[in-house]
Motif scaffolding. Structure first.
Motif, PDB file in Angstrom:
ATOM      1  N   MET A 391       0.827  -1.201   0.000  1.00 49.09           N
ATOM      2  CA  MET A 391       0.000   0.000   0.000  1.00 49.09           C
ATOM      3  C   MET A 391       0.871   1.264   0.000  1.00 49.09           C
ATOM      4  O   MET A 391       0.487   2.289  -0.533  1.00 49.09           O
ATOM      5  N   HIS A 392       2.060   1.156   0.606  1.00 50.73           N
ATOM      6  CA  HIS A 392       2.940   2.316   0.718  1.00 50.73           C
ATOM      7  C   HIS A 392       3.658   2.601  -0.600  1.00 50.73           C
ATOM      8  O   HIS A 392       4.172   3.702  -0.820  1.00 50.73           O
ATOM      9  N   LEU A 393       3.642   1.590  -1.474  1.00 51.52           N
ATOM     10  CA  LEU A 393       4.329   1.714  -2.761  1.00 51.52           C
ATOM     11  C   LEU A 393       3.957   3.011  -3.490  1.00 51.52           C
ATOM     12  O   LEU A 393       4.822   3.725  -4.002  1.00 51.52           O
ATOM     13  N   MET A 394       2.660   3.324  -3.514  1.00 53.44           N
ATOM     14  CA  MET A 394       2.205   4.508  -4.244  1.00 53.44           C
ATOM     15  C   MET A 394       2.792   5.794  -3.633  1.00 53.44           C
ATOM     16  O   MET A 394       3.144   6.717  -4.356  1.00 53.44           O
ATOM     17  N   ASN A 395       2.943   5.803  -2.295  1.00 53.39           N
ATOM     18  CA  ASN A 395       3.547   6.980  -1.648  1.00 53.39           C
ATOM     19  C   ASN A 395       4.994   7.153  -2.116  1.00 53.39           C
ATOM     20  O   ASN A 395       5.439   8.269  -2.375  1.00 53.39           O
ATOM     21  N   ILE A 396       5.721   6.042  -2.190  1.00 51.98           N
ATOM     22  CA  ILE A 396       7.130   6.130  -2.611  1.00 51.98           C
ATOM     23  C   ILE A 396       7.187   6.614  -4.074  1.00 51.98           C
ATOM     24  O   ILE A 396       7.965   7.500  -4.430  1.00 51.98           O
ATOM     25  N   LEU A 397       6.303   6.045  -4.900  1.00 55.26           N
ATOM     26  CA  LEU A 397       6.289   6.450  -6.318  1.00 55.26           C
ATOM     27  C   LEU A 397       5.969   7.942  -6.439  1.00 55.26           C
ATOM     28  O   LEU A 397       6.568   8.642  -7.266  1.00 55.26           O
ATOM     29  N   ASN A 398       5.054   8.422  -5.625  1.00 54.40           N
ATOM     30  CA  ASN A 398       4.703   9.849  -5.672  1.00 54.40           C
ATOM     31  C   ASN A 398       5.858  10.721  -5.202  1.00 54.40           C
ATOM     32  O   ASN A 398       6.068  11.812  -5.727  1.00 54.40           O
ATOM     33  N   ASP A 412       3.144  -3.319 -11.374  1.00 52.97           N
ATOM     34  CA  ASP A 412       3.137  -4.644 -11.997  1.00 52.97           C
ATOM     35  C   ASP A 412       4.332  -5.476 -11.518  1.00 52.97           C
ATOM     36  O   ASP A 412       4.186  -6.632 -11.120  1.00 52.97           O
ATOM     37  N   HIS A 413       5.502  -4.850 -11.540  1.00 51.30           N
ATOM     38  CA  HIS A 413       6.732  -5.526 -11.122  1.00 51.30           C
ATOM     39  C   HIS A 413       6.614  -6.023  -9.684  1.00 51.30           C
ATOM     40  O   HIS A 413       6.999  -7.162  -9.362  1.00 51.30           O
ATOM     41  N   PHE A 414       6.004  -5.194  -8.800  1.00 48.01           N
ATOM     42  CA  PHE A 414       5.955  -5.568  -7.386  1.00 48.01           C
ATOM     43  C   PHE A 414       4.787  -6.499  -7.046  1.00 48.01           C
ATOM     44  O   PHE A 414       4.623  -6.876  -5.893  1.00 48.01           O
ATOM     45  N   LYS A 415       4.026  -6.894  -8.076  1.00 53.60           N
ATOM     46  CA  LYS A 415       3.014  -7.924  -7.802  1.00 53.60           C
ATOM     47  C   LYS A 415       3.704  -9.227  -7.421  1.00 53.60           C
ATOM     48  O   LYS A 415       3.181 -10.041  -6.674  1.00 53.60           O
ATOM     49  N   THR A 416       4.915  -9.418  -7.936  1.00 51.12           N
ATOM     50  CA  THR A 416       5.610 -10.687  -7.662  1.00 51.12           C
ATOM     51  C   THR A 416       6.953 -10.458  -6.957  1.00 51.12           C
ATOM     52  O   THR A 416       7.766 -11.364  -6.870  1.00 51.12           O
ATOM     53  N   ASN A 417       7.207  -9.241  -6.507  1.00 52.19           N
ATOM     54  CA  ASN A 417       8.464  -8.974  -5.801  1.00 52.19           C
ATOM     55  C   ASN A 417       8.172  -8.279  -4.476  1.00 52.19           C
ATOM     56  O   ASN A 417       7.154  -7.591  -4.341  1.00 52.19           O
ATOM     57  N   ILE A 418       9.093  -8.458  -3.527  1.00 49.28           N
ATOM     58  CA  ILE A 418       8.871  -7.851  -2.196  1.00 49.28           C
ATOM     59  C   ILE A 418       9.142  -6.354  -2.250  1.00 49.28           C
ATOM     60  O   ILE A 418      10.178  -5.917  -2.781  1.00 49.28           O
ATOM     61  N   VAL A 419       8.184  -5.567  -1.711  1.00 51.99           N
ATOM     62  CA  VAL A 419       8.333  -4.109  -1.714  1.00 51.99           C
ATOM     63  C   VAL A 419       9.189  -3.681  -0.518  1.00 51.99           C
ATOM     64  O   VAL A 419       8.847  -3.966   0.628  1.00 51.99           O
ATOM     65  N   THR A 420      10.314  -3.042  -0.810  1.00 51.62           N
ATOM     66  CA  THR A 420      11.053  -2.323   0.239  1.00 51.62           C
ATOM     67  C   THR A 420      11.357  -0.956  -0.369  1.00 51.62           C
ATOM     68  O   THR A 420      11.290  -0.792  -1.598  1.00 51.62           O
ATOM     69  N   HIS A 421      11.716   0.000   0.473  1.00 46.46           N
ATOM     70  CA  HIS A 421      11.985   1.337  -0.053  1.00 46.46           C
ATOM     71  C   HIS A 421      13.100   1.278  -1.083  1.00 46.46           C
ATOM     72  O   HIS A 421      12.977   1.796  -2.196  1.00 46.46           O
ATOM     73  N   SER A 422      14.194   0.558  -0.726  1.00 44.35           N
ATOM     74  CA  SER A 422      15.341   0.537  -1.648  1.00 44.35           C
ATOM     75  C   SER A 422      15.011  -0.214  -2.939  1.00 44.35           C
ATOM     76  O   SER A 422      15.458   0.171  -4.022  1.00 44.35           O
ATOM     77  N   ALA A 423      14.188  -1.270  -2.832  1.00 42.19           N
ATOM     78  CA  ALA A 423      13.832  -2.018  -4.052  1.00 42.19           C
ATOM     79  C   ALA A 423      13.018  -1.136  -4.997  1.00 42.19           C
ATOM     80  O   ALA A 423      13.182  -1.194  -6.223  1.00 42.19           O
ATOM     81  N   VAL A 424      12.154  -0.281  -4.432  1.00 34.54           N
ATOM     82  CA  VAL A 424      11.341   0.600  -5.284  1.00 34.54           C
ATOM     83  C   VAL A 424      12.245   1.646  -5.946  1.00 34.54           C
ATOM     84  O   VAL A 424      12.135   1.893  -7.163  1.00 34.54           O
ATOM     85  N   ALA A 427      14.061   0.081  -8.710  1.00 35.42           N
ATOM     86  CA  ALA A 427      13.190  -0.184  -9.863  1.00 35.42           C
ATOM     87  C   ALA A 427      12.936   1.100 -10.656  1.00 35.42           C
ATOM     88  O   ALA A 427      12.947   1.087 -11.897  1.00 35.42           O
ATOM     89  N   ILE A 428      12.758   2.225  -9.948  1.00 36.05           N
ATOM     90  CA  ILE A 428      12.520   3.502 -10.647  1.00 36.05           C
ATOM     91  C   ILE A 428      13.767   3.883 -11.444  1.00 36.05           C
ATOM     92  O   ILE A 428      13.674   4.243 -12.631  1.00 36.05           O
ATOM     93  N   GLU A 429      14.929   3.756 -10.768  1.00 30.72           N
ATOM     94  CA  GLU A 429      16.173   4.157 -11.456  1.00 30.72           C
ATOM     95  C   GLU A 429      16.396   3.303 -12.701  1.00 30.72           C
ATOM     96  O   GLU A 429      16.761   3.796 -13.760  1.00 30.72           O
TER      97      GLU A 429
END
Ligand code: MEV
Length: 433
Positions: A391-398, A412-424, A427-429
């Motif tokens: 749920m926090h993913l969208m906050n990080i993306l924003n 989509d990518h995080f549907k099958t991967n564990i969300v952590t701040h650094s992983a997001v 993924a953005i980079e």
């Protein structure tokens, strides 16, 4: 540091903003634009909000979400929730759906009375004070007739006034301890007006009939409402707990009950456990225009009533039946106050099919129970972070100002991967390179 200012409240809204900008901001244009961007273009609506409090400069938005599928005493509700924490509405909706298939929630209002007190100091003999109180009690009530007549016509009013001797706790300290029924109103103004009238009558009569001085310190309602109680519960056969993420219902039920038992005996855990309950409660209380600070204060006092802070929810397993319930004090209103003023509060109450205060007590208690169920279910199975971080993913993306296209790909990518701040961030980079 700016100089102190006098007469600030008399400045116009724009003058207040300019004073703030001059006093605290280096980039004044950006700050001014931001503050004004949150003004509503509908001037009438903006004025309404401006006048809720003093010194309004702009609006502070919170999302208003809805959690559908709440079956409470066989009525289906969609519950409005005003809250900033990303996982709360999702968790409530999930719990509602889970219990929808298992009979829904049952809720019951146990009691509805509220308390107000006149606190006073008296240095004379207690038996004299007692006699004086018994003589003046009827007049205390009759002098409030103008304040109470409408409430009495509807079936509420002052239920009782007691004299309480508190001089063992504090020298010469006594109270008029009054009990009220305020029906669909939260009743703070009604109670406080009655109390101030009691104080005036009491003081005047004391001057005429008591030798010793009687000094009123203050008159105010209590937000501790241990006789304004609602209970909500869910129950089902243990085997019916089985679901997509509960493969072994027996193990789940035992572990869930242990989690509740821990919160019953361990204050460090109980505070967090109850905080999760308040995630649900405050969100509905706020959406329906009620005073969440009053509710918070009263609920936590109730959680400590046995001398040790403890869980507001309880769980049992008897004869193969899992039962989970909450019992809390809730002083709520569905008329008066913000309920007829704030357009979104009116909207929320209409969505709840114009509830009485008792209906709203049941709905709010259920929201708290559902929230606690969702939290404990996650905590005792997958752990909380999986859901929270999704749920926090969208906050990080924003925070990274991701475009709509970037959001779609990363979600989509995080549907099958564990969300952590650094992983997001990674993924953005990666996407941007
Ligand atoms: C987070 O806002 C609430 C929880 O910590 C509640 C709990 O631990 O029961 C998840």
């Amino acid at each position: 540091m700016p100089n102190a200012i006098s007469g600030f409240s008399k400045l116009t809204k724009s003058e207040k903003i300019e004073w703030l900008l001059d006093s605290y901001f280096t980039d004044k244009d950006t700050a001014r634009t931001l503050v004004k961007r949150y003004w509503n273009s509908d001037e009438k609506l903006q004025k309404l909000h401006d006048e809720f409090i003093e010194n309004t400069i702009t609006n502070y938005y919170l999302p208003l979400g809805v959690a559908p599928n709440f079956k409470i005493n066989d009525t289906l509700y969609t519950i409005p929730m005003a809250i900033e924490e990303s996982s709360v509405v999702a968790a409530a909706s999930k719990a509602a759906k889970f219990w929808l298939d298992r009979g829904g929630f049952k809720a019951e209002v146990i009691s509805t009375t509220k308390i107000g007190q006149v606190h006073f100091i008296y240095r004379g003999k207690y038996d004299k004070l007692e006699r004086f109180f018994e003589n003046v009690k009827t007049k205390l009530i009759s002098d409030t007739a103008d304040i109470t007549k409408n409430m009495e016509r509807r079936g509420g009013g002052i239920l009782d006034i007691e004299l309480r001797n508190k001089s063992e706790d504090l020298d010469n300290y006594y109270q008029l301890h009054a009990t009220f029924e305020t029906l669909d109103a939260m009743g703070a103004n009604f109670i406080n007006s009655c109390l101030e009238q009691f104080a005036t009558t009491f003081k005047t009569e004391a001057e005429a009939h008591l030798d010793e001085d009687l000094n009123v310190v203050m008159s105010i309602l209590s937000n501790y409402v241990p006789n304004c109680i609602v209970k909500a519960e869910v129950s089902c056969k243990i085997e019916d707990l089985k679901s997509k993420d509960i493969s072994n219902a027996d193990v789940f039920a035992q572990k869930f009950m242990q989690a509740v038992n821990i919160a019953e005996v361990e204050p460090f855990r109980a505070v967090t456990h109850n905080k999760g309950i308040m995630n649900g409660i405050d969100a509905v209380v706020l959406a329906t225009g009620n005073d969440f600070r009053a509710v918070e204060a009263g609920v936590h006092a109730y959680a400590s009533r046995k001398g040790k802070y403890s869980s507001l929810t309880h769980c049992s397993i008897d004869d193969g039946v899992f039962k989970f319930w909450i019992e809390i004090p809730l002083a709520l209103g569905t008329v008066g106050g913000l309920t007829s003023l704030h357009p979104l509060v009116k909207f929320s109450l209409e969505m709840l099919e114009k509830p009485t205060a008792k209906d709203l007590m049941q709905i709010v208690a259920v929201a708290g129970l559902a929230q606690n169920f969702a939290a404990l279910k996650s905590l005792t199975t997958t752990g909380i972070q999986e859901g929270h971080m999704k749920m926090h993913l969208m906050n990080i993306l924003n925070q990274f100002e991701a475009s709509a296209e970037e959001k779609t790909q990363i979600v989509d990518h995080f549907k099958t991967n564990i969300v952590t701040h650094s992983a997001v961030v990674e993924a953005i980079e990666k996407l941007r390179n």
